[in-house]
Design a protein around this motif. Structure first.
Motif, PDB file in Angstrom:
ATOM      1  N   LEU A 131     -12.546   1.292  -3.458  1.00  0.00           N
ATOM      2  CA  LEU A 131     -11.777   0.538  -2.579  1.00  0.00           C
ATOM      3  C   LEU A 131     -11.250   1.648  -1.660  1.00  0.00           C
ATOM      4  N   VAL A 132     -11.511   1.799  -0.351  1.00  0.00           N
ATOM      5  CA  VAL A 132     -10.916   2.520   0.645  1.00  0.00           C
ATOM      6  C   VAL A 132      -9.816   1.787   1.583  1.00  0.00           C
ATOM      7  N   VAL A 133      -8.763   2.079   1.761  1.00  0.00           N
ATOM      8  CA  VAL A 133      -8.072   1.420   2.851  1.00  0.00           C
ATOM      9  C   VAL A 133      -7.834   2.383   3.746  1.00  0.00           C
ATOM     10  N   ASP A 134      -8.219   2.130   5.148  1.00  0.00           N
ATOM     11  CA  ASP A 134      -7.896   3.040   6.224  1.00  0.00           C
ATOM     12  C   ASP A 134      -6.883   2.426   7.067  1.00  0.00           C
ATOM     13  N   THR A 135      -5.767   2.697   7.132  1.00  0.00           N
ATOM     14  CA  THR A 135      -4.817   2.051   7.773  1.00  0.00           C
ATOM     15  C   THR A 135      -4.727   2.440   9.258  1.00  0.00           C
ATOM     16  N   GLU A 136      -5.324   3.441   9.825  1.00  0.00           N
ATOM     17  CA  GLU A 136      -5.269   4.039  11.055  1.00  0.00           C
ATOM     18  C   GLU A 136      -6.658   3.204  11.883  1.00  0.00           C
ATOM     19  N   CYS A 137      -7.588   3.079  11.052  1.00  0.00           N
ATOM     20  CA  CYS A 137      -8.867   2.294  11.618  1.00  0.00           C
ATOM     21  C   CYS A 137      -8.625   0.788  11.471  1.00  0.00           C
ATOM     22  N   ALA A 138      -7.868   0.694  10.528  1.00  0.00           N
ATOM     23  CA  ALA A 138      -7.515  -0.951  10.221  1.00  0.00           C
ATOM     24  C   ALA A 138      -8.851  -1.435   9.376  1.00  0.00           C
ATOM     25  N   THR A 139      -9.546  -0.614   8.628  1.00  0.00           N
ATOM     26  CA  THR A 139     -10.651  -1.055   7.814  1.00  0.00           C
ATOM     27  C   THR A 139     -10.586  -0.786   6.404  1.00  0.00           C
ATOM     28  N   VAL A 140     -11.173  -1.513   5.691  1.00  0.00           N
ATOM     29  CA  VAL A 140     -11.412  -1.683   4.180  1.00  0.00           C
ATOM     30  C   VAL A 140     -12.792  -1.543   3.883  1.00  0.00           C
ATOM     31  N   SER A 141     -12.941  -0.576   2.887  1.00  0.00           N
ATOM     32  CA  SER A 141     -14.402  -0.353   2.399  1.00  0.00           C
ATOM     33  C   SER A 141     -14.588  -0.540   1.016  1.00  0.00           C
ATOM     34  N   ILE A 142     -15.523  -1.217   0.637  1.00  0.00           N
ATOM     35  CA  ILE A 142     -15.875  -1.238  -0.929  1.00  0.00           C
ATOM     36  C   ILE A 142     -17.355  -0.596  -0.887  1.00  0.00           C
ATOM     37  N   GLU A 153      -2.707  -8.765   7.361  1.00  0.00           N
ATOM     38  CA  GLU A 153      -3.564  -8.446   6.140  1.00  0.00           C
ATOM     39  C   GLU A 153      -3.374  -7.028   5.661  1.00  0.00           C
ATOM     40  N   LEU A 154      -3.733  -6.356   6.480  1.00  0.00           N
ATOM     41  CA  LEU A 154      -3.687  -4.837   6.298  1.00  0.00           C
ATOM     42  C   LEU A 154      -2.466  -4.230   5.839  1.00  0.00           C
ATOM     43  N   ARG A 155      -1.220  -4.818   6.307  1.00  0.00           N
ATOM     44  CA  ARG A 155       0.130  -4.312   5.820  1.00  0.00           C
ATOM     45  C   ARG A 155       0.297  -4.837   4.567  1.00  0.00           C
ATOM     46  N   VAL A 156      -0.241  -6.225   4.351  1.00  0.00           N
ATOM     47  CA  VAL A 156       0.062  -6.960   2.756  1.00  0.00           C
ATOM     48  C   VAL A 156      -0.886  -5.906   1.842  1.00  0.00           C
ATOM     49  N   LEU A 157      -2.017  -5.627   2.042  1.00  0.00           N
ATOM     50  CA  LEU A 157      -2.914  -4.685   1.126  1.00  0.00           C
ATOM     51  C   LEU A 157      -2.273  -3.194   1.080  1.00  0.00           C
ATOM     52  N   HIS A 158      -1.761  -2.613   2.126  1.00  0.00           N
ATOM     53  CA  HIS A 158      -1.318  -1.290   2.126  1.00  0.00           C
ATOM     54  C   HIS A 158      -0.124  -1.272   1.125  1.00  0.00           C
ATOM     55  N   VAL A 159       0.646  -2.254   1.373  1.00  0.00           N
ATOM     56  CA  VAL A 159       1.926  -2.278   0.451  1.00  0.00           C
ATOM     57  C   VAL A 159       1.445  -2.469  -1.074  1.00  0.00           C
ATOM     58  N   LEU A 160       0.624  -3.688  -1.399  1.00  0.00           N
ATOM     59  CA  LEU A 160       0.151  -3.685  -3.017  1.00  0.00           C
ATOM     60  C   LEU A 160      -0.773  -2.535  -3.239  1.00  0.00           C
ATOM     61  N   ALA A 161      -1.303  -1.807  -2.488  1.00  0.00           N
ATOM     62  CA  ALA A 161      -2.129  -0.731  -2.954  1.00  0.00           C
ATOM     63  C   ALA A 161      -1.577   0.721  -3.085  1.00  0.00           C
ATOM     64  N   ARG A 162      -0.437   0.857  -2.209  1.00  0.00           N
ATOM     65  CA  ARG A 162       0.421   2.069  -2.576  1.00  0.00           C
ATOM     66  C   ARG A 162       0.978   1.993  -4.106  1.00  0.00           C
TER      67      ARG A 162
END
Length: 225
Positions: A131-142, A153-162
């Protein structure tokens, strides 16, 4: 990231909040030092943006008080003073950086990212196994598959993934994803978490787990957990 902007110029404050919100940050605004103290008593922030001349005091005294109390939250000072001696005095007082008014928003964003990186919070890309979360590009890669998430949604994922493994209650997610003045129901939080869970469902490395009666956490499934 959660920012607190301490600025009495309402027009400037609105512009700064709007600009930094577009970068995915949650920005609260305090128009004076009393309001700033109230925020800091109840909330945690990743970065403070501090004006110097405020209606109820000098921002430099506020900064000095923070540092005397061993509060290490990074501070960027907004100042109209451009003399070298003034800038040096701000840095010596405990500021991490400064930006002169009128504010160039591209420069402000860059300085925020630089200060956060120095404090270990500025990574634009989080990698957890496949899983790669790129907050600048607002993308999620698997693996080779990439999708774009909406801002919240990106903010939620970023909080949990940090913080893999840490449980966040709905109220904690609300505080970190939305502003204090935004009214968002628990049901809405569930919807956002559900969308994020669907977006990362194909990952073999992570999943979002519901801790019944408590909240949510992102757990790692791979050997790096």
């Amino acid at each position: 990231m959660r920012f607190l902007l301490i600025e009495d110029n309402i027009e400037l404050a609105q512009s700064v909040v709007e600009r930094l919100s577009l970068d995915g940050h949650v920005v609260e605004h305090a128009a004076d030092l009393a309001a700033a103290d109230a925020f800091l008593m109840s909330e945690q922030f990743d970065l403070l943006l501090l004006d110097i001349q405020l209606p109820d005091g000098d921002g430099r005294h506020f900064l000095a008080r923070q540092r005397r109390a061993s509060i290490e939250t990074p501070v960027i000072v907004l100042t109209a003073r451009s003399a070298v001696a003034d800038r040096v005095s701000l840095l010596d007082a405990g500021a991490d950086d400064y930006i002169t008014k009128p504010v160039d928003f591209a420069e402000l964003g860059a300085r925020c990212r630089a200060v956060l990186r120095r404090h270990g919070h500025g990574a634009d890309v989080l990698t957890l196994g496949d899983l790669v979360v790129d907050t600048e590009c607002a993308t999620v890669s698997i693996g080779s598959c990439q999708t774009t998430l909406r801002n919240r949604e990106l903010r939620v994922l970023h909080v949990l993934a940090r913080s893999p493994g840490r449980v966040y209650s709905k109220s904690q997610l609300h505080d970190r994803v939305f502003g204090v003045l935004e009214s968002v129901s628990d049901n809405a939080i569930e919807v956002y978490v559900g969308r994020v869970r669907k977006a990362i469902a194909a990952s073999a490395s992570v999943r979002i787990e519901t801790v019944r009666g408590v909240g949510y956490r992102l757990i790692r499934l791979d050997s790096a957990a």
